[in-house]
Design an enzyme around this catalytic site. Structure first.
Site, short mmCIF file in Angstrom:
data_model
loop_
_atom_site.label_atom_id
_atom_site.label_comp_id
_atom_site.label_asym_id
_atom_site.label_seq_id
_atom_site.Cartn_x
_atom_site.Cartn_y
_atom_site.Cartn_z
N LEU A 119 0.90 -1.15 0.00
CA LEU A 119 0.00 0.00 0.00
C LEU A 119 0.93 1.20 0.00
CD1 LEU A 119 -3.04 0.61 0.06
CD2 LEU A 119 -2.89 0.80 2.53
N ASP A 120 0.94 1.99 -1.08
CA ASP A 120 2.01 2.98 -1.23
C ASP A 120 1.91 4.10 -0.20
OD1 ASP A 120 0.59 5.31 -2.32
OD2 ASP A 120 0.29 4.12 -4.12
N ILE A 121 2.96 4.88 -0.14
CA ILE A 121 3.13 5.86 0.94
C ILE A 121 2.01 6.89 0.99
CG2 ILE A 121 4.58 7.43 -0.42
CD1 ILE A 121 6.30 7.70 2.16
#
Length: 243
Positions: A119-121
């Protein structure tokens, strides 16, 4: 019928991960057709019966899976570019008061804990970290088809065929994407249901049809929903819950 490595076959059967299989074999916790096999690299036929002994089953029962509502600004895995990994949120005072697992926090629960999916930043929502190779295989194994559901806020103008392309018709990194389910949730928010997870997939899909993602939240993985878990809090996966 060709023999295959015992550890590979155990992973294929969903008994454990290959790493865990090697550990159990070395400890003499695996039986093949009723006989203990404790030599790493041993091979078996697909027709042979493989069983885990009590000790291996007990070890698996102690492995935990943790659900986090990840805020913006944390990375899923290893720390990078000065940003902290989401695992730093797993501490007693961040445990959700609504946790009904019956488990008590132990430092041992942090050992070997790894994200089962990214889950990207810049994204928020449901992130899974697990010690259990079976869970990791279910969620991110090569043949995984577990659904992931997202609410995606966007800006821009979608062309007439844009929604159809998002559902099926786009490619990333030279590969055609699997069919997705994409629909409008409201005027500026889309609902995405995917069965794959390429890097920044949803953002890149939206770019291809003239949209820019301004907010992305994962709300479900398989049968497990984010529910009422507050942002920045975490809970244990209960023994009666399955993805």
């Amino acid at each position: 019928m060709e023999p295959v490595r015992l550890s590979k076959r155990m992973a294929e059967l969903g008994l454990c991960s290959r790493r865990e299989a090697d550990e159990y074999i070395a400890k003499g916790w695996v039986r093949v057709d009723g006989v203990v096999v404790d030599v790493l690299g041993s091979k078996v036929l697909p027709t042979q019966r493989i069983e885990l002994q009590r000790q291996a089953q007990a070890a698996q029962a102690q492995r935990v899976t943790i659900l986090i509502n990840k805020p913006v600004g944390y990375v899923s895995g290893q720390a990078e570019k000065g940003y902290e990994p989401a695992v730093v949120l797993i501490k007693p005072d961040n445990l959700w008061a609504g946790d009904k697992s019956g488990l008590r926090f132990s430092r041992d629960h942090l050992q070997g804990l790894a994200p089962a999916g990214r889950l990207d930043i810049d994204s928020v929502g449901l992130l899974v970290l697990t010690q259990d190779g079976r869970v990791a295989k279910t969620l991110i194994g090569e043949d995984s088809d577990v659904e992931k559901e997202y609410l995606v806020r966007v800006t821009g103008r979608l062309p007439p065929d844009g929604l159809a392309l998002l559902n099926h018709g786009l490619s990333l990194d030279g590969e055609r994407l699997k069919p997705a389910r994409v629909e409008w949730q409201n005027n500026d928010q889309l609902r995405f249901i995917l069965k794959e997870g390429k890097k920044r997939q949803i953002r890149r899909m939206c770019e291809q049809v003239g949209l820019r993602v301004v907010g992305l939240k994962r709300i479900r993985i398989g049968r497990i929903t984010l529910g009422e878990l507050p942002q920045g809090k975490w809970r244990y996966l209960r023994s009666d819950e399955r993805f």
